[in-house]
Design a protein around this motif. Structure first.
Motif, PDB file in Angstrom:
ATOM      1  N   LYS A 105     -18.921  23.124  -7.416  1.00  0.00           N
ATOM      2  CA  LYS A 105     -17.611  22.487  -7.273  1.00  0.00           C
ATOM      3  C   LYS A 105     -17.533  21.583  -6.039  1.00  0.00           C
ATOM      4  N   VAL A 106     -18.663  21.322  -5.411  1.00  0.00           N
ATOM      5  CA  VAL A 106     -18.714  20.394  -4.279  1.00  0.00           C
ATOM      6  C   VAL A 106     -19.225  19.057  -4.814  1.00  0.00           C
ATOM      7  N   HIS A 107     -18.333  18.084  -4.889  1.00  0.00           N
ATOM      8  CA  HIS A 107     -18.625  16.814  -5.552  1.00  0.00           C
ATOM      9  C   HIS A 107     -18.836  15.712  -4.518  1.00  0.00           C
ATOM     10  N   ALA A 108     -20.053  15.612  -4.019  1.00  0.00           N
ATOM     11  CA  ALA A 108     -20.387  14.570  -3.051  1.00  0.00           C
ATOM     12  C   ALA A 108     -20.773  13.290  -3.784  1.00  0.00           C
ATOM     13  N   PHE A 109     -20.509  12.154  -3.147  1.00  0.00           N
ATOM     14  CA  PHE A 109     -20.989  10.882  -3.661  1.00  0.00           C
ATOM     15  C   PHE A 109     -22.517  10.854  -3.574  1.00  0.00           C
ATOM     16  N   ALA A 110     -23.136  10.097  -4.476  1.00  0.00           N
ATOM     17  CA  ALA A 110     -24.587   9.935  -4.431  1.00  0.00           C
ATOM     18  C   ALA A 110     -24.999   9.204  -3.155  1.00  0.00           C
ATOM     19  N   SER A 111     -26.158   9.574  -2.626  1.00  0.00           N
ATOM     20  CA  SER A 111     -26.722   8.868  -1.476  1.00  0.00           C
ATOM     21  C   SER A 111     -27.534   7.670  -1.976  1.00  0.00           C
ATOM     22  N   SER A 112     -27.893   6.790  -1.057  1.00  0.00           N
ATOM     23  CA  SER A 112     -28.624   5.581  -1.433  1.00  0.00           C
ATOM     24  C   SER A 112     -30.048   5.878  -1.871  1.00  0.00           C
ATOM     25  N   ASP A 113     -30.589   7.023  -1.473  1.00  0.00           N
ATOM     26  CA  ASP A 113     -31.930   7.374  -1.937  1.00  0.00           C
ATOM     27  C   ASP A 113     -31.893   8.222  -3.208  1.00  0.00           C
ATOM     28  N   GLU A 114     -30.706   8.652  -3.591  1.00  0.00           N
ATOM     29  CA  GLU A 114     -30.550   9.391  -4.850  1.00  0.00           C
ATOM     30  C   GLU A 114     -30.302   8.411  -6.003  1.00  0.00           C
ATOM     31  N   ILE A 115     -29.356   7.481  -5.797  1.00  0.00           N
ATOM     32  CA  ILE A 115     -29.087   6.402  -6.760  1.00  0.00           C
ATOM     33  C   ILE A 115     -29.094   5.102  -5.960  1.00  0.00           C
ATOM     34  N   PRO A 116     -30.209   4.387  -5.934  1.00  0.00           N
ATOM     35  CA  PRO A 116     -30.332   3.204  -5.061  1.00  0.00           C
ATOM     36  C   PRO A 116     -29.362   2.068  -5.381  1.00  0.00           C
ATOM     37  N   ASP A 117     -28.935   1.948  -6.635  1.00  0.00           N
ATOM     38  CA  ASP A 117     -28.029   0.873  -7.023  1.00  0.00           C
ATOM     39  C   ASP A 117     -26.582   1.314  -6.780  1.00  0.00           C
ATOM     40  N   ILE A 118     -25.865   0.595  -5.929  1.00  0.00           N
ATOM     41  CA  ILE A 118     -24.526   1.027  -5.520  1.00  0.00           C
ATOM     42  C   ILE A 118     -23.531   0.984  -6.678  1.00  0.00           C
ATOM     43  N   ASP A 119     -23.692   0.041  -7.594  1.00  0.00           N
ATOM     44  CA  ASP A 119     -22.807   0.002  -8.763  1.00  0.00           C
ATOM     45  C   ASP A 119     -23.017   1.227  -9.644  1.00  0.00           C
ATOM     46  N   GLU A 120     -24.273   1.624  -9.808  1.00  0.00           N
ATOM     47  CA  GLU A 120     -24.564   2.828 -10.575  1.00  0.00           C
ATOM     48  C   GLU A 120     -24.015   4.069  -9.871  1.00  0.00           C
ATOM     49  N   ALA A 121     -24.086   4.073  -8.553  1.00  0.00           N
ATOM     50  CA  ALA A 121     -23.562   5.210  -7.796  1.00  0.00           C
ATOM     51  C   ALA A 121     -22.051   5.330  -7.976  1.00  0.00           C
TER      52      ALA A 121
END
Length: 256
Positions: A105-121
């Motif tokens: 239940k902890v919903h963190a935003f994706a990091s840049s090394d997890e999803i490199p494309d910011i639009d996809e993140a």
């Protein structure tokens, strides 16, 4: 939108953090008495992090059923996981790593090394919001949303003069040109922010006096995004004495 707006003034940053922490514990217990679960949106910044630390250090936090709370963030710096710039890391260090929560239940935003494309993140977080939403909705019912306010009046990563503050279709946006470093960020949009039952804006310091005064005076959201922060049930500005310098006396609540 009709909402109860009030300003609560505390002598200094430490007493402010302690008072907000105590109020949060009391309110979240009440919410969980009435509902099976709760959704809370956290904010970055030194004052909101101090609030989380004060919650951690309060003996009363042992009375909270933390496993029934889902945690979200209003915005995030789009940097690598583990960066000290990330809001979720600050929140974990101050509180989340020290309470018996449900990690799912902890919903963190994706990091840049997890999803490199910011639009996809951004799209990924929007999908996560929708997955947790009631049928037919695009995001959960947020019980409490914490927000900080910058000296320029920004909330989340919605900055004056940038198009993000006027976005009405998307629930999450990429921010490519933040005037405050780092330049790449992810942010909830204003309609999502304004869907929260309760918005708690926590502010300390003399550099917050002008944006607070302007927000309460009805400045345009394009110039002062904080002016658009209104919860469905209640909007509370928790501030210290320095930040309250330009608040009209009639808007200051004697108690809450």
């Amino acid at each position: 939108m009709t909402t109860d707006r009030r300003v609560l003034v505390h002598p200094d940053k430490d007493s402010l953090a302690g008072a907000v922490a105590a109020r949060f514990i009391t309110k979240i217990i009440d919410i969980l008495d009435e509902n099976d679960e709760a959704h809370v949106v956290l904010s970055g910044g030194s004052v909101n992090t101090a609030v989380l630390a004060a919650i951690r250090n309060s003996p009363a936090q042992n009375n909270v059923d933390w496993k029934r709370i889902s945690f979200w963030w209003g915005d995030e710096r789009f940097v690598e996981a583990g960066s000290s710039d990330r809001n979720d890391g600050q929140a974990r260090e101050a509180l989340l790593d020290h309470i018996p929560l449900d990690e799912a239940k902890v919903h963190a935003f994706a990091s840049s090394d997890e999803i490199p494309d910011i639009d996809e993140a951004a799209a990924s977080y929007a999908a996560e919001l929708e997955a947790a939403a009631p049928d037919g909705q695009r995001y959960p019912r947020f019980d409490i949303m914490f927000l900080g306010v910058g000296p320029d009046g920004h909330i989340a990563s919605l900055f004056p003069g940038l198009s993000g503050i006027t976005e009405t279709e998307k629930t999450v946006i990429p921010v490519l040109n933040s005037p405050k470093p780092p330049p790449l960020r992810l942010s909830l949009t204003l309609p999502v922010i304004r869907s929260a039952d309760r918005i708690w804006l926590v502010m300390a310091g003399s550099d917050k006096a002008s944006p607070l005064g302007l927000a309460l005076a009805g400045a345009s959201i394009e110039e002062v995004p904080a002016a658009g922060a209104e919860g469905r049930k209640r909007t509370v500005f928790f501030v210290d004495q320095d930040a309250a310098a330009e608040v009209p006396e009639n808007l200051i609540a004697p108690s809450y």
